[in-house]
Every structure is written in C-alpha cells, then in structure tokens.
Scaffold this active site. Structure first.
Site, mmCIF file in Angstrom:
data_model
loop_
_atom_site.group_PDB
_atom_site.id
_atom_site.type_symbol
_atom_site.label_atom_id
_atom_site.label_comp_id
_atom_site.label_asym_id
_atom_site.label_seq_id
_atom_site.Cartn_x
_atom_site.Cartn_y
_atom_site.Cartn_z
ATOM 1 N N THR A 72 -6.918 -4.876 0.863
ATOM 2 C CA THR A 72 -5.700 -5.185 1.643
ATOM 3 C C THR A 72 -5.916 -6.365 2.583
ATOM 4 O O THR A 72 -5.023 -7.193 2.773
ATOM 5 C CB THR A 72 -5.250 -3.940 2.447
ATOM 6 O OG1 THR A 72 -5.001 -2.879 1.519
ATOM 7 C CG2 THR A 72 -3.986 -4.208 3.233
ATOM 8 N N ASP A 97 0.858 -1.197 0.000
ATOM 9 C CA ASP A 97 0.000 0.000 0.000
ATOM 10 C C ASP A 97 0.897 1.251 0.000
ATOM 11 O O ASP A 97 0.622 2.221 -0.723
ATOM 12 C CB ASP A 97 -0.883 0.051 1.258
ATOM 13 C CG ASP A 97 -1.828 -1.134 1.388
ATOM 14 O OD1 ASP A 97 -3.039 -0.955 1.270
ATOM 15 O OD2 ASP A 97 -1.337 -2.265 1.606
HETATM 16 MG MG MG Z 1 -6.523 0.586 0.026
#
Ligand code: MG
Ligand code: AMP
Ligand code: MG
Length: 337
Positions: A122, A51
C-alpha cells in the site's frame, strides 16, 4: 473434469477469480485518483479505498460461496452489506481441471482458513498514485528530481502491488493466489494489465516462468519502506553481491521464483500472516522455504497471532546458508513464537 472437484480446489478456483476482481478494483481506484488514505498505526501503515473495497469484494465473495470457512482479512472494516457489484461468482476453470492432491481431497470448509491481504504494498501504491495525479507536488523517496526518472519510478512502484489470498489447513499454508494488478504496465494503456500466479503443495505453481538466480550470486531482496538497523545489519551479514529494495511481501516472493533474487530477508516484526500465507504456499509449492529468522515455520491456524514477530527469511534454494548467517544480535532481538 472427473466428478465433483474437492472443496479446496473449488475454493482455490474462486480465490483466483476473486483476486482478479480485486486487482481490477485496485486499478480503478488508482485511475480515479480518490484514494481515501487513512493512517492505521502511522504514516508507514496506510489503508486506501482500494484496500477497503478489495477486501470487501474478496471476503464477501468467498464467504457467500463457502459460508463455513474462516476468512481473516487485514483491514478492520465495519460490518455492512457489501454492494452486489463487488461480488465475484467466477471460478478459474484451469484450477477446477486439476486433480486435487490426495491428502487434501477430503478437506471440509470448516477445516480451512483463508488469509487475505487485499492490497500488499500500500505504501508504494500511494506514492505512485500521488506522483501520477499530482506530479508537481510529489516526491518519491530514493528518487532524483528528473521528471522522467520520477515517472518511471512511479510506474515501477505499481509493480510492487499485489493481492494475496492464502489457504491454510492444519496450521500449514497449503495453497495461494497472488494477483499483480499492474503487471505489463510497460506495454502501455492498451496492454492487458495484470496477471495471476497460483500454487498448491503437491501440484506446483503456475502463471509465471520458474527461474533461479544464475550461478552462486547472492541477491537479497528486502523492504523498501520499513527498514531499520536490524534489517540492514541482517542484510549485510548475508554478504550479498546485490541488494534489491522493493515493496510488498508478495512482490518479493515473485522476485524469488522468477530468479531476480535469491533470498528475501526482513529481520523485523511488521509482516503479518496475510502477507506470508499465500506467499509461503506458492514458494513451498516449487520447493522453496519461508521461515522466521531462526529458521522456524510460521503457523496459520485461525487463532494465531497476526504479527510475524521473528521476521521473514524466504529462499528458493540454500535456505540453510542464509539462516546460518543471521547475526546473534538479530536472533536475540527477534524471539520465535
Ligand atoms: Mg495490505
Ligand atoms: P515491505 O517489505 O516493507 O513492503 O513489507 C511487507 C509487508 O509487511 C507489507 O504488507 C507491509 O505493510 C508490512 N509491514 C512491514 N513492516 C511494517 C511496519 N513496520 N508497519 C506496518 N506494516 C509493515
Ligand atoms: Mg501486506
């Protein structure tokens, strides 16, 4: 190519190339096994090295080429110089070749807002990674203990992961890119992994085969890892023939436009503007709709609240049917902004 392409077409062409770079980062962090997981607001709200690096890559690459554009990324990162090898300078020729819809041809950098979700899904990404790197310890929710089933679920979870770059003008999501880094994982290591879907209002959407769910089947797609009673009550009220629980907002929009699901129903706060900007633009480009649970549009100006507090209802067709079935209890609990 006739003349100099419009700013928004150049931005979209850059976003396409940058999303592919981000997709490669997402794959490489998975392969490295060094995920560097951080809990943001809790165990269901995670950030990984992928990320962080993907966002740095996207934001630094776009702001280098378009310094006056407002770019809003999901991750809060310390301001630091981004490594040169994270910068992507390419542009998708396929987009530069298109004629810009006339209503957007004179837009200026200062008028555009870019919403970036460097890695959507995620939670699913970390579950897949844990299983692939530590199969003896890992468990996957809703999955039995048979190793072959666990492996196939772990690989399937990777398909829930996307990179989202949305472009807004005048508060409206007008264009977007969805990169799916592990697309084609079924073909094995030699396959060219990943694909990029893009779309723009007035032009359509590309990089996939547009399909509708056959017949009148109501197939509802909803969250896999952020459910609660409001979410399940609302899904039940749709009287679905089938419910598909998958991770990621981008992935659920792909389910809609590829004819796997007829409605994306998430009757809860949790989704943010970076989840829905690219998703909405692509869906609207092919005639679909994304709204809150009341049927009201979200806005994407730079100063809006990030949270989509009144949930997400998205469809390719028959939006009114699904909106009309949202229970009063949900409407009362989720106020429109
Ligand atoms: Mg995200
Ligand atoms: P999901 O459908 O659960 O994959 O959620 C779609 C997007 O909204 C993902 O980016 C999630 O991280 C985000 N999201 C949904 N609910 C929550 C929540 N309760 N906390 C944090 N993020 C959420
Ligand atoms: Mg997301």
């Amino acid at each position: 190519m006739a003349g100099n392409p419009a700013v928004v077409m150049r931005l979209l062409a850059s976003a396409y190339a940058v999303s592919e770079k981000a997709g490669a980062i997402v794959r490489n962090v998975l392969y490295s096994g060094e995920l560097g997981i951080v809990e943001k607001t809790g165990a269901n709200d995670l950030q990984t090295m992928a990320d962080r690096l993907a966002q740095q890559s996207i934001c630094a690459s776009l702001s280098k080429r378009f310094p006056k554009i407002t770019i809003i990324g999901e991750e809060e990162l310390p301001a630091e110089v981004v490594m040169e090898d994270l910068i992507e300078n390419g542009q998708a020729e396929e987009i530069l070749q298109k004629t810009c819809p006339v209503e957007y041809s004179d837009l200026k950098e200062e008028e555009l807002v870019v919403w970036v979700d460097p890695l959507d899904g995620t939670k699913e990404y970390t579950e897949a990674a844990r299983y692939l790197h530590f199969p003896e310890e890992a468990q996957i929710p809703h999955t039995g203990s048979d190793p072959s089933q666990l492996l196939s679920t772990a690989l399937w979870l990777l398909d829930n992961v996307t990179v989202l770059i949305g472009i807004a003008y005048g508060g409206k999501a007008i264009a977007g890119v969805i990169n799916q880094p592990f697309y084609n994982y079924q073909l094995g290591a030699k396959a060219d992994l990943g694909r990029t879907i893009w779309g723009m209002l007035g032009l359509g959407a590309f990089g996939f085969q547009l399909q509708e769910v056959p017949g009148d089947r109501r197939i509802v797609t909803t969250t896999r890892s952020h459910s609660n009673k409001l979410v399940t009550d609302c899904v039940d009220a749709m009287e679905p023939h089938e419910v598909i629980r998958v991770g990621g907002a981008g992935n659920k929009i792909i389910q809609l436009v590829e004819g796997k699901a007829s409605a994306y129903v998430f009757a809860s706060p949790g989704c943010k503007k970076w989840d829905t900007c690219a998703s909405e633009a692509i869906l609207h480009a092919v005639g679909g709709r994304l709204t809150d649970m009341h049927g009201n549009a979200y806005h994407y100006d730079a100063n809006v609240k990030h949270m989509n507090s009144a949930g997400v209802l998205a469809t390719l067709r028959n939006h009114q049917y699904y909106a009309s079935r949202v229970p009063q209890s949900v409407l009362q609990a989720l106020k429109s902004n």
